[in-house]
Design a protein around this motif. Structure first.
Motif, PDB file in Angstrom:
ATOM      1  N   ILE A 139      31.341  21.167   0.434  1.00  0.00           N
ATOM      2  CA  ILE A 139      31.088  22.520   0.929  1.00  0.00           C
ATOM      3  C   ILE A 139      31.243  23.529  -0.193  1.00  0.00           C
ATOM      4  CG2 ILE A 139      31.992  24.301   2.466  1.00  0.00           C
ATOM      5  CD1 ILE A 139      32.596  22.121   4.482  1.00  0.00           C
ATOM      6  N   GLU A 140      32.240  23.349  -1.021  1.00  0.00           N
ATOM      7  CA  GLU A 140      32.467  24.249  -2.161  1.00  0.00           C
ATOM      8  C   GLU A 140      31.409  24.049  -3.227  1.00  0.00           C
ATOM      9  OE1 GLU A 140      36.055  25.298  -5.337  1.00  0.00           O
ATOM     10  OE2 GLU A 140      36.327  23.782  -3.775  1.00  0.00           O
ATOM     11  N   GLU A 141      31.031  22.794  -3.471  1.00  0.00           N
ATOM     12  CA  GLU A 141      30.074  22.482  -4.532  1.00  0.00           C
ATOM     13  C   GLU A 141      28.715  23.099  -4.276  1.00  0.00           C
ATOM     14  OE1 GLU A 141      29.086  20.833  -8.175  1.00  0.00           O
ATOM     15  OE2 GLU A 141      31.018  20.477  -7.197  1.00  0.00           O
ATOM     16  N   PHE A 142      28.236  22.999  -3.039  1.00  0.00           N
ATOM     17  CA  PHE A 142      26.885  23.455  -2.716  1.00  0.00           C
ATOM     18  C   PHE A 142      26.881  24.696  -1.822  1.00  0.00           C
ATOM     19  CE2 PHE A 142      26.273  18.739  -3.259  1.00  0.00           C
ATOM     20  CZ  PHE A 142      25.698  18.839  -4.523  1.00  0.00           C
ATOM     21  N   GLY A 143      28.038  25.328  -1.629  1.00  0.00           N
ATOM     22  CA  GLY A 143      28.122  26.565  -0.871  1.00  0.00           C
ATOM     23  C   GLY A 143      27.661  26.444   0.571  1.00  0.00           C
ATOM     24  N   LEU A 144      28.126  25.416   1.275  1.00  0.00           N
ATOM     25  CA  LEU A 144      27.683  25.153   2.646  1.00  0.00           C
ATOM     26  C   LEU A 144      28.538  25.932   3.648  1.00  0.00           C
ATOM     27  CD1 LEU A 144      27.041  21.318   2.376  1.00  0.00           C
ATOM     28  CD2 LEU A 144      25.478  23.211   1.894  1.00  0.00           C
ATOM     29  N   VAL A 145      28.480  27.256   3.538  1.00  0.00           N
ATOM     30  CA  VAL A 145      29.220  28.124   4.443  1.00  0.00           C
ATOM     31  C   VAL A 145      28.289  29.225   4.938  1.00  0.00           C
ATOM     32  CG1 VAL A 145      31.487  27.681   3.411  1.00  0.00           C
ATOM     33  CG2 VAL A 145      30.030  29.517   2.497  1.00  0.00           C
ATOM     34  N   CYS A 146      28.742  29.886   6.010  1.00  0.00           N
ATOM     35  CA  CYS A 146      27.993  31.006   6.584  1.00  0.00           C
ATOM     36  C   CYS A 146      26.559  30.602   6.939  1.00  0.00           C
ATOM     37  CB  CYS A 146      28.036  32.194   5.633  1.00  0.00           C
ATOM     38  SG  CYS A 146      29.723  32.795   5.346  1.00  0.00           S
ATOM     39  N   SER A 147      25.552  31.210   6.339  1.00  0.00           N
ATOM     40  CA  SER A 147      24.165  30.919   6.707  1.00  0.00           C
ATOM     41  C   SER A 147      23.738  29.516   6.291  1.00  0.00           C
ATOM     42  CB  SER A 147      23.225  31.951   6.061  1.00  0.00           C
ATOM     43  OG  SER A 147      23.318  31.893   4.649  1.00  0.00           O
ATOM     44  N   ARG A 148      24.438  28.904   5.348  1.00  0.00           N
ATOM     45  CA  ARG A 148      24.112  27.542   4.907  1.00  0.00           C
ATOM     46  C   ARG A 148      24.969  26.488   5.580  1.00  0.00           C
ATOM     47  NH1 ARG A 148      21.422  26.681   0.118  1.00  0.00           N
ATOM     48  NH2 ARG A 148      22.887  25.043  -0.511  1.00  0.00           N
ATOM     49  N   GLU A 149      25.782  26.893   6.531  1.00  0.00           N
ATOM     50  CA  GLU A 149      26.680  25.941   7.181  1.00  0.00           C
ATOM     51  C   GLU A 149      25.905  24.899   7.988  1.00  0.00           C
ATOM     52  OE1 GLU A 149      30.716  26.025   9.978  1.00  0.00           O
ATOM     53  OE2 GLU A 149      29.545  27.848   9.637  1.00  0.00           O
ATOM     54  N   ARG A 150      24.712  25.250   8.446  1.00  0.00           N
ATOM     55  CA  ARG A 150      23.903  24.312   9.222  1.00  0.00           C
ATOM     56  C   ARG A 150      23.520  23.075   8.410  1.00  0.00           C
ATOM     57  NH1 ARG A 150      20.509  28.412   7.570  1.00  0.00           N
ATOM     58  NH2 ARG A 150      18.562  27.767   6.554  1.00  0.00           N
ATOM     59  N   PHE A 151      23.525  23.217   7.076  1.00  0.00           N
ATOM     60  CA  PHE A 151      23.154  22.076   6.235  1.00  0.00           C
ATOM     61  C   PHE A 151      24.212  20.964   6.269  1.00  0.00           C
ATOM     62  CE2 PHE A 151      20.450  25.328   4.196  1.00  0.00           C
ATOM     63  CZ  PHE A 151      19.246  24.651   4.210  1.00  0.00           C
ATOM     64  N   VAL A 152      25.412  21.265   6.736  1.00  0.00           N
ATOM     65  CA  VAL A 152      26.431  20.218   6.850  1.00  0.00           C
ATOM     66  C   VAL A 152      25.963  19.143   7.820  1.00  0.00           C
ATOM     67  CG1 VAL A 152      28.806  19.728   7.546  1.00  0.00           C
ATOM     68  CG2 VAL A 152      28.294  21.819   6.284  1.00  0.00           C
ATOM     69  N   SER A 153      25.429  19.558   8.955  1.00  0.00           N
ATOM     70  CA  SER A 153      24.896  18.595   9.928  1.00  0.00           C
ATOM     71  C   SER A 153      23.608  17.955   9.442  1.00  0.00           C
ATOM     72  CB  SER A 153      24.650  19.293  11.269  1.00  0.00           C
ATOM     73  OG  SER A 153      25.859  19.776  11.825  1.00  0.00           O
ATOM     74  N   VAL A 154      22.787  18.710   8.721  1.00  0.00           N
ATOM     75  CA  VAL A 154      21.529  18.163   8.209  1.00  0.00           C
ATOM     76  C   VAL A 154      21.796  17.073   7.180  1.00  0.00           C
ATOM     77  CG1 VAL A 154      19.409  18.691   6.943  1.00  0.00           C
ATOM     78  CG2 VAL A 154      20.263  20.296   8.657  1.00  0.00           C
ATOM     79  N   LEU A 179      25.210   7.063  -7.870  1.00  0.00           N
ATOM     80  CA  LEU A 179      24.376   8.198  -8.249  1.00  0.00           C
ATOM     81  C   LEU A 179      24.702   9.443  -7.424  1.00  0.00           C
ATOM     82  CD1 LEU A 179      20.895   6.465  -8.724  1.00  0.00           C
ATOM     83  CD2 LEU A 179      22.465   7.269 -10.505  1.00  0.00           C
ATOM     84  N   LEU A 180      25.183   9.245  -6.211  1.00  0.00           N
ATOM     85  CA  LEU A 180      25.565  10.393  -5.375  1.00  0.00           C
ATOM     86  C   LEU A 180      26.635  11.244  -6.048  1.00  0.00           C
ATOM     87  CD1 LEU A 180      25.635   8.867  -1.782  1.00  0.00           C
ATOM     88  CD2 LEU A 180      24.413  10.932  -2.454  1.00  0.00           C
ATOM     89  N   ALA A 181      27.518  10.591  -6.783  1.00  0.00           N
ATOM     90  CA  ALA A 181      28.599  11.320  -7.447  1.00  0.00           C
ATOM     91  C   ALA A 181      28.090  12.219  -8.563  1.00  0.00           C
ATOM     92  CB  ALA A 181      29.631  10.337  -7.999  1.00  0.00           C
ATOM     93  N   TYR A 182      26.849  11.991  -9.000  1.00  0.00           N
ATOM     94  CA  TYR A 182      26.290  12.787 -10.095  1.00  0.00           C
ATOM     95  C   TYR A 182      25.157  13.692  -9.611  1.00  0.00           C
ATOM     96  CZ  TYR A 182      28.950   9.541 -12.948  1.00  0.00           C
ATOM     97  OH  TYR A 182      29.977   8.802 -13.503  1.00  0.00           O
ATOM     98  N   SER A 183      25.129  13.969  -8.317  1.00  0.00           N
ATOM     99  CA  SER A 183      24.096  14.858  -7.764  1.00  0.00           C
ATOM    100  C   SER A 183      24.247  16.261  -8.345  1.00  0.00           C
ATOM    101  CB  SER A 183      24.209  14.915  -6.244  1.00  0.00           C
ATOM    102  OG  SER A 183      24.011  13.635  -5.681  1.00  0.00           O
ATOM    103  N   VAL A 184      23.105  16.844  -8.753  1.00  0.00           N
ATOM    104  CA  VAL A 184      23.138  18.170  -9.372  1.00  0.00           C
ATOM    105  C   VAL A 184      22.770  19.272  -8.386  1.00  0.00           C
ATOM    106  CG1 VAL A 184      22.677  17.277 -11.673  1.00  0.00           C
ATOM    107  CG2 VAL A 184      20.750  17.873 -10.170  1.00  0.00           C
TER     108      VAL A 184
END
Length: 620
Positions: free
Chosen positions: A194-209, A251-256
């Motif tokens: 969540i911190e890495e990709f800013g999955l909060v507020c308007s982007r919180e829906r991406f957590v479920s996606v 490879l997931l650990a190195y996602s940019v």
């Protein structure tokens, strides 16, 4: 000596104390009869002379039988109704099966890690709009009170370079959405997804996606893995996708960016479900009899253990990248058994790959200390399916009935007791049949449809509680460890319950009880005042449905023949994949009512129990 064998059976069986004289040593030696009172002296002399030599022959024969035959009959399964041609030679369960079922059971751990790690990678953290560059060390509480009166997703539109003079203008400033965020440093320098990709507020829906990406890959893998392993074998399918799982997990650990992470999660989900399904099918095809049920259930035991391990690892390592590497790289060691891992003997027999089967049976029999009869290869060759020589021969094999309608003979094999006329569908399929047509033909369509319903409802309840137990409150690490420990005990106890009351009744009870407990949470006055009671009821429901999750793959596998068994389990896993996709969105209904997801899971439990009640029972 032809007269000696004139009427006797040539079968020198080793049951020296049996009451049946035909086929025993005495009968074989005396031509099937003995004349105690010869009518003439000539016959008497001949009989005495013959018996003098035959007594010597009997002694030599007895010695040979005692040294060669007796060890092989200690585990004789020819009269066991649960045995088949493979178990007759290697046994239901032995040292060989024990070693490989244990090693293959460990393959359930990595898929569980990859599925469950996302829960800990997205643990909620406190956040707020980022402080300005000219006041990076400003007290967080003061900053939030000053700039974010409506919450952490919006900030007052002010010129924060003049912080000392802001108090007079905050009352007339407008709120604008935050674009940059800061997160709590309670975990030190460790960063979450969540911190890495800013999955909060308007982007919180991406957590479920993002969670759905893994589950969508798992849904596709559940079906395609069945076809691939039925076509190319369990062993190589398992190990190839185990390698894919390791590579994609690393490879997931190195996602940019988020797009790369989501793409790799689809691949990881596909590979993880393939490993999960194929390892289970391979395990249950190495054993037979009651051990198929026991081993099938124990094969799921590493799943709750994995929950405990995952919670412990995540508690000490909070950074999502390091956590991803920890669950991926160590499993490279599992690839070392690729060369010596056995293929499923029953799949080899169904495919007619007899040379590989001979070698495997000989190794297994040696390790299990069983002596193979000299003609065992001819027996396996006779049990192998005939080659597909064309449509004419294929049509001649169509008038058959399914295995569960066949009448068992004395040797435990199934033979067709009745031929159903005027049918063009094959209930006992060959390796060349389309597996999708087989599982939906006139003999299996009802079973397949009910299986889809049962798997769908079961997984909604099980993973709805497993992946979102934190939604009910409390410490996620402690709750996961407690629930995993209780579920592991529940899985072990379920073995004795199944052996005592049977698979079907156990499944119905294990489905009904969680449904009742989930619905019962609505009887509590309010959630806030009874949070502990809700969590306890949810944990009980999770542990009981966890036992059902361990039993259902065995129950499903037993309903299909070998050539489509993996595909049949894969169809169930397809419904499971659909359920997994629905689970994150089901919990979004919390905004309507906090206990609405629990109510939905309760209804699913009741529907699943009804589906199981309508299914045919499986006899062992």
């Amino acid at each position: 000596m032809s007269g000696v064998l004139r009427r006797g059976s040539l079968n020198f069986d080793c049951n020296l104390k049996g009451s049946n004289t035909r086929g025993n040593i005495d009968t074989n030696l005396y031509g099937g009869y003995r004349d105690p009172k010869p009518r003439t002296p000539e016959i008497s002399v001949i009989a005495l002379d013959f018996r003098r030599y035959s007594e010597d022959l009997k002694k030599d024969t007895l010695k040979t039988l005692e040294t060669n035959c007796l060890p092989s009959t200690e585990g004789d399964l020819s009269q066991d109704e649960d045995s088949d041609v493979i178990s007759n030679f290697i046994g239901h369960h032995g040292k060989w099966q024990l070693i490989w079922t244990f090693l293959l059971t460990l393959f359930q751990i990595p898929p569980t890690f990859h599925l469950f790690v996302y829960t800990f990678q997205t643990v909620a953290k406190d956040y707020w709009c980022a402080r300005p560059d000219n006041a990076p060390d400003m007290d967080v509480s003061l900053w939030r009170n000053l700039s974010q009166p409506a919450g952490s997703c919006s900030i007052l539109n002010l010129n924060y370079t003049q912080l000392p003079n802001l108090t007079a203008t905050t009352e007339v400033a407008q709120l604008i959405p935050c674009t940059n965020f800061e997160f709590s440093s309670a975990d030190g320098s460790a960063r979450s997804l969540i911190e890495e990709f800013g999955l909060v507020c308007s982007r919180e829906r991406f957590v479920s996606v993002v969670e759905m990406c893994f589950l969508a890959g798992a849904a596709v893998g559940s079906v395609s893995s069945g076809w691939i392993s039925d076509r190319f074998g369990r062993k190589h399918t398992l190990m190839i996708f185990a390698l894919v799982q390791i590579i994609s997990g690393t490879l997931l650990a190195y996602s940019v960016d988020l797009a790369m992470f989501m793409s790799l999660r689809v691949v990881a989900g596909f590979a993880s479900m393939t490993v999960n399904v194929v390892s289970f099918v391979l395990v249950v095809e190495l054993v037979s009899g009651k051990w198929r049920t026991i081993t099938g259930i124990l094969n799921i035991l590493p799943v709750p253990i994995s929950y405990i391990l995952m919670a412990c690892i995540a508690y000490f390592e909070r950074d999502w990248r390091n956590l991803q590497l920890i669950i991926s790289l160590p499993w490279l060691a599992a690839l070392s058994i690729w060369y010596c891992m056995p293929e499923s003997p029953r799949w080899l027999l169904a495919q007619g790959r007899l040379n590989e089967l001979y070698s495997l049976v000989e190794r297994a029999a040696t390790l299990n200390k069983r002596i193979l009869p000299p003609n065992y290869r001819k027996t396996l060759e006779a049990a192998a399916p005939p080659p597909n020589n064309g449509p004419i021969e294929s049509q001649q094999q169509k008038q058959t009935i399914p295995a569960f309608l066949a009448t068992p003979d004395g040797g435990g094999a199934n033979h067709v007791g009745t031929i159903i006329p005027n049918t063009t569908e094959s209930a006992i399929p060959t390796t060349h049949d389309n597996p999708l047509k087989v599982v939906f033909n006139r003999f299996y369509w009802r079973t397949t449809c009910l299986n889809l319903i049962v798997w769908l409802t079961l997984i909604i309840v099980y993973y709805g509680l497993t992946l979102h137990l934190s939604n009910l409150g409390g410490d996620i690490y402690l709750n996961t460890i407690v629930a995993g420990a209780i579920e592991a005990i529940s899985v072990c106890v379920s073995i004795f319950v199944v052996l005592k009351v049977g698979l079907r009744r156990s499944l119905i009870a294990y489905m009904l009880v969680p449904g009742i407990f989930c619905l019962a949470t609505n009887l509590l006055p309010t959630r806030d005042d009874n949070q502990t009671a809700v969590i306890i009821m949810a944990i009980i429901a999770k542990c009981v449905i966890g036992a059902n999750n361990a039993i259902i793959p065995s129950y499903t596998a037993m309903q299909y023949p070998t050539v489509v068994r993996n595909f049949g389990v894969g169809m169930g896993s397809l419904a499971a994949g659909v359920a997994l996709i629905l689970v994150p969105y089901m919990w979004l209904l919390e905004s309507v009512d906090p206990l609405l997801p629990m109510s939905i899971m309760g209804v699913c439990g009741i529907i699943g129990a009804i589906g199981l009640f309508l299914m045919k029972d499986i006899e062992h």
